[in-house]
Motif scaffolding. Sequence first.
Motif, PDB file in Angstrom:
ATOM      1  N   MET A 159      38.128   0.577 100.119  1.00 44.34           N
ATOM      2  CA  MET A 159      38.442   1.780 100.970  1.00 44.34           C
ATOM      3  C   MET A 159      39.754   1.934 100.596  1.00 44.34           C
ATOM      4  O   MET A 159      40.873   1.235 100.750  1.00 44.34           O
ATOM      5  N   GLU A 213      40.890   7.390 103.057  1.00 50.79           N
ATOM      6  CA  GLU A 213      39.586   7.395 103.649  1.00 50.79           C
ATOM      7  C   GLU A 213      39.427   6.523 104.785  1.00 50.79           C
ATOM      8  O   GLU A 213      38.804   6.917 105.888  1.00 50.79           O
ATOM      9  N   PHE A 214      40.371   5.563 104.997  1.00 51.73           N
ATOM     10  CA  PHE A 214      40.679   4.955 106.191  1.00 51.73           C
ATOM     11  C   PHE A 214      41.023   5.965 107.529  1.00 51.73           C
ATOM     12  O   PHE A 214      40.681   6.060 108.298  1.00 51.73           O
ATOM     13  N   TYR A 259      38.282   8.392 108.461  1.00 52.92           N
ATOM     14  CA  TYR A 259      37.359   7.547 109.457  1.00 52.92           C
ATOM     15  C   TYR A 259      37.925   7.415 110.923  1.00 52.92           C
ATOM     16  O   TYR A 259      37.436   7.568 111.702  1.00 52.92           O
ATOM     17  N   ILE A 272      42.527  -3.494 103.167  1.00 51.00           N
ATOM     18  CA  ILE A 272      41.408  -2.684 102.864  1.00 51.00           C
ATOM     19  C   ILE A 272      40.774  -2.335 101.563  1.00 51.00           C
ATOM     20  O   ILE A 272      40.047  -1.543 101.138  1.00 51.00           O
ATOM     21  N   GLU A 273      42.021  -2.539 100.464  1.00 51.09           N
ATOM     22  CA  GLU A 273      41.506  -2.254  99.141  1.00 51.09           C
ATOM     23  C   GLU A 273      41.204  -3.409  98.330  1.00 51.09           C
ATOM     24  O   GLU A 273      41.425  -3.538  97.124  1.00 51.09           O
ATOM     25  N   SER A 303      33.961  -4.666 102.119  1.00 47.85           N
ATOM     26  CA  SER A 303      32.789  -3.515 102.035  1.00 47.85           C
ATOM     27  C   SER A 303      33.540  -2.485 102.791  1.00 47.85           C
ATOM     28  O   SER A 303      34.053  -2.660 104.075  1.00 47.85           O
ATOM     29  N   ASN A 304      33.254  -1.176 102.635  1.00 46.78           N
ATOM     30  CA  ASN A 304      33.719  -0.035 103.580  1.00 46.78           C
ATOM     31  C   ASN A 304      32.794  -0.133 104.751  1.00 46.78           C
ATOM     32  O   ASN A 304      33.337   0.181 105.768  1.00 46.78           O
ATOM     33  N   LYS A 305      31.594  -0.641 104.773  1.00 45.04           N
ATOM     34  CA  LYS A 305      30.801  -0.952 106.019  1.00 45.04           C
ATOM     35  C   LYS A 305      31.500  -1.796 106.850  1.00 45.04           C
ATOM     36  O   LYS A 305      31.720  -1.485 108.100  1.00 45.04           O
ATOM     37  N   ILE A 345      34.629  -2.724 106.959  1.00 41.59           N
ATOM     38  CA  ILE A 345      36.000  -1.927 107.323  1.00 41.59           C
ATOM     39  C   ILE A 345      35.893  -1.096 108.357  1.00 41.59           C
ATOM     40  O   ILE A 345      36.285  -1.038 109.484  1.00 41.59           O
ATOM     41  N   LYS A 346      34.577  -0.394 108.407  1.00 39.34           N
ATOM     42  CA  LYS A 346      34.243   0.584 109.393  1.00 39.34           C
ATOM     43  C   LYS A 346      33.909   0.011 110.523  1.00 39.34           C
ATOM     44  O   LYS A 346      34.424   0.348 111.758  1.00 39.34           O
TER      45      LYS A 346
END
Length: 118
Positions: free
Chosen positions: A1, A5-6, A9, A83-84, A88-90, A92-93
Amino acid sequence: MNIEEFREYCLSKKYVTECFPFDEKTLVFKVANKMFALAGLEHHPSTVNLKCDPERAIELRDQYSDIIEGFHMSKIHWNTVNIEGGLSNKLIKELIDHSYNLVVKGLTIKLQKELGFL
């Protein structure tokens, strides 16, 4: 991410505002004027600080090398998350949601009701 994008969100959540209260490089996200996420914009790869339940914070640090004790924050209640990296984006969310929800739970019941959280 990536950092954009962070940011998107975080801003998609109810009653979230963003500001630069410390300096022009530290982006802060708040819900009902309470901080739940910080992003150091000068860091590459991008890292963010997220509030976390103390027991879960330790478990996450043990499980993921991209999650460490909160930099310049309470080491008990905050994690610094790359976050990079390999997360996974999942996940992180989920960590963003967890931080946001902890702050919302800490609001007064009256304010939670006024904002429609209860």
